[in-house]
Design a protein around this motif. Sequence first.
Motif, PDB file in Angstrom:
ATOM      1  N   LEU A  98      39.267 -22.231  46.930  1.00  0.00           N
ATOM      2  CA  LEU A  98      38.019 -21.648  47.428  1.00  0.00           C
ATOM      3  C   LEU A  98      36.832 -22.599  47.263  1.00  0.00           C
ATOM      4  O   LEU A  98      35.892 -22.566  48.062  1.00  0.00           O
ATOM      5  N   GLY A 223      39.265 -14.561  51.209  1.00  0.00           N
ATOM      6  CA  GLY A 223      38.202 -15.275  50.507  1.00  0.00           C
ATOM      7  C   GLY A 223      37.930 -16.631  51.119  1.00  0.00           C
ATOM      8  O   GLY A 223      36.775 -17.078  51.209  1.00  0.00           O
ATOM      9  N   VAL A 227      34.339 -17.923  52.456  1.00  0.00           N
ATOM     10  CA  VAL A 227      33.714 -19.110  51.884  1.00  0.00           C
ATOM     11  C   VAL A 227      33.556 -20.203  52.935  1.00  0.00           C
ATOM     12  O   VAL A 227      32.512 -20.862  53.052  1.00  0.00           O
ATOM     13  N   GLN A 231      29.689 -20.348  53.562  1.00  0.00           N
ATOM     14  CA  GLN A 231      29.100 -21.379  52.708  1.00  0.00           C
ATOM     15  C   GLN A 231      29.191 -22.774  53.310  1.00  0.00           C
ATOM     16  O   GLN A 231      28.289 -23.599  53.124  1.00  0.00           O
ATOM     17  N   HIS A 232      30.284 -23.057  54.022  1.00  0.00           N
ATOM     18  CA  HIS A 232      30.484 -24.426  54.500  1.00  0.00           C
ATOM     19  C   HIS A 232      30.326 -24.544  56.013  1.00  0.00           C
ATOM     20  O   HIS A 232      30.530 -25.627  56.569  1.00  0.00           O
ATOM     21  N   TYR A 243      42.442 -22.587  55.298  1.00  0.00           N
ATOM     22  CA  TYR A 243      42.629 -21.764  54.099  1.00  0.00           C
ATOM     23  C   TYR A 243      43.946 -20.980  54.141  1.00  0.00           C
ATOM     24  O   TYR A 243      44.530 -20.672  53.098  1.00  0.00           O
TER      25      TYR A 243
END
Length: 700
Positions: A98, A223, A227, A231-232, A243
């Motif tokens: 993560l 998750g 993420v 976030q990215h 992922y």
Amino acid sequence: MNAMTNLMRMPTRMFAGSQLKGLAGPILIILILSMMVLPLPPFLLDLLFTFNIAMSVMVLLVSMYTMKALDFAAFPAVLLFSTLLRLSLNVASTRVVLMNGHTGPDAAGKVIEAFGHFLVGGNFAVGVMVFIILVLINFMVITKGAGRIAEVGARFMLDAMPGKQMAIDADLNAGLIGEDVARKRRTEVAQEADFYGSMDGASKFVRGDAIAGLLIMVINIIGGLVVGMVQHGLDFSTAGKTYTLLAIGDGLVAQIPALVISTAAGVIVSRVTTDEDVGSQLTGQLFSNPQVLFLTAGIVGLLGMIPGMPNLAFLLIAGGLVWLGRGLLQRKPKQQAAQEAAAVQAANLAASSAETAEATWDDVAMVDPLGMQVGYRLIPLVDQSQQGELLGRIKSIRKKIAQEVGFLVPVVHIRDNLEIKPNTYVITLKDVEIGRGEAFPNQWMAINPGQVTGSLPGTPTRDPAFGLSAVWIDSSLRQQAQVYGYTVVDACTVMATHLNHLIQTHAAELLGRQEVQQLLDQIAKTAPKLTEDLVPKVLSLSTLHKVLQNLLDEEVPIRDMRTILDVMAEYAPTVKDPTELTTLTRLALGRAITQQLFPGDTEMQVIGLDGSLDGVLQQALGNSSGIEPGIADNLLRQAQAAIVRQEQMGLAPVLVVQHSLRVLLSRFLRRSLPQLKVLSHAEIPDSRTIKVTTAIGGRG
């Protein structure tokens, strides 16, 4: 001087080595727990994942090389530690995935990347399917089978434990073994019982691990999407592929060792108490077989040569295992030499003591559950070469009792006995005489049922089964005896009827724990969940055994085992007393008990209690004082008179009382008046009508 110094240092080194063994368990637990909290670099994850794979392969091989369960008593601890290791690695890898998954497929190490790409070809859809299949195989097939093995092993081991303890005590009393050997054997028996008794619970580790692996993969995928996209700033397709492959690789690298451990759990699944601590068990038993170490090293080394695998991690583990195996091989010749020397000494000792040996196990004669001894004139009745019919009659009796009573009685062992009279036979229960009679092969027994019209010449006697007046007559008088109203039977029928009566009378003693287990096995074929959830989880085999014996003591058949087990399943969680469980079972079997005593739907003509006596007995029951001697004598006398009146009217001797008094009166009257059956009003179906023909009063 140097030699003396080295000798002084040797105990210190041995003590330090034992301390390290003892610390192996606590240190391993601390490291495992710390991995759940501390972040790990990818290389360390590769090393730990490789160690996890090597550990699972080693456990499987050790379980295969183990000769008996106690040789790998550390398996439950290994199972717990390996489960914790996989879970902690999942936590550590999830953290890395993560946090750094957006950087590429190798963010969590080479092992996860290799499992995500090489094993499933980089296709996350294939990876999901493969992972789900592995989880299903682990959860539904291997783990479930191991749990079933655990239940069966625990049941049979606990059943055999009393017999093993008695055998040890018998050896000790006979002087065959010493106190130290007896203590060691008792400890082994206790360890085996503990081992198999906890097998069912140990399988929950593997089952929970399979469920946790599935949930962790789902959490990693969801998750990672959150993420990666939030976030990215990755798009949905890129985040999903990246992922998902990382989550699949993480799941596979954990589930494959879990699958291997589950397979080992099918062989050894439980924990047992030993004299060593867990750390000593782990180091002393896992690394004791050099062949296991070499095979594990070869497998790990081959895995390390696969393209894309972290070669350093795999070859490092394989090299360590080879080094350990070589160390064990170097010590093995010395151990074999010591064992051979000990074997020679033991052989010499055995040879010297063989001359003074007085008894062996071959001299021990086991007790026959059922036996019949016959005089030499009765041998033709049991000799098939002389057309003896008794053996066939006995087979028919066992089949008839199995159909009527509900269990198969033991085989009757017949042998001749020159110490008894030529025409005498003796029936034994566990080598104790329970019946004796005489039979004359060439004559007939004419039994007087009470209404004969003439007398017959012959040898007066009594029917051995029921005590009726009878006479042994020649075969030429058979038709005349039947005309007079006698019941005429041959010698084989006399012996068979006597045996049948004694078997039914002592049915409760013939029903052993083995027979109860066989009954449960029969029920399990048609209703497996009923027995699986009841015995021994809720109800012990001993309690069920006692309930069935109580029913047989009161001549209640146990054919309806499904109803009996239903009652046990309903009341056993709260009621532990076998007598109370027997009472509840009789209520459920009330219709069958009534039908047995009063066939059809005719009116039930029974014996009752006078109101005053009923009140006195209720008061005695409430005060727990028992029946007073004067009232007891009067009750027995009047009950016997009531039985005679019932028999004169051609009615069954049945006493019907209040439900609370049934157990008290049944126990009291059964010893002196076994022919009197005691029923409670609650056991009689509402559809049956009752008529009291004789009342037992409080005063005589």
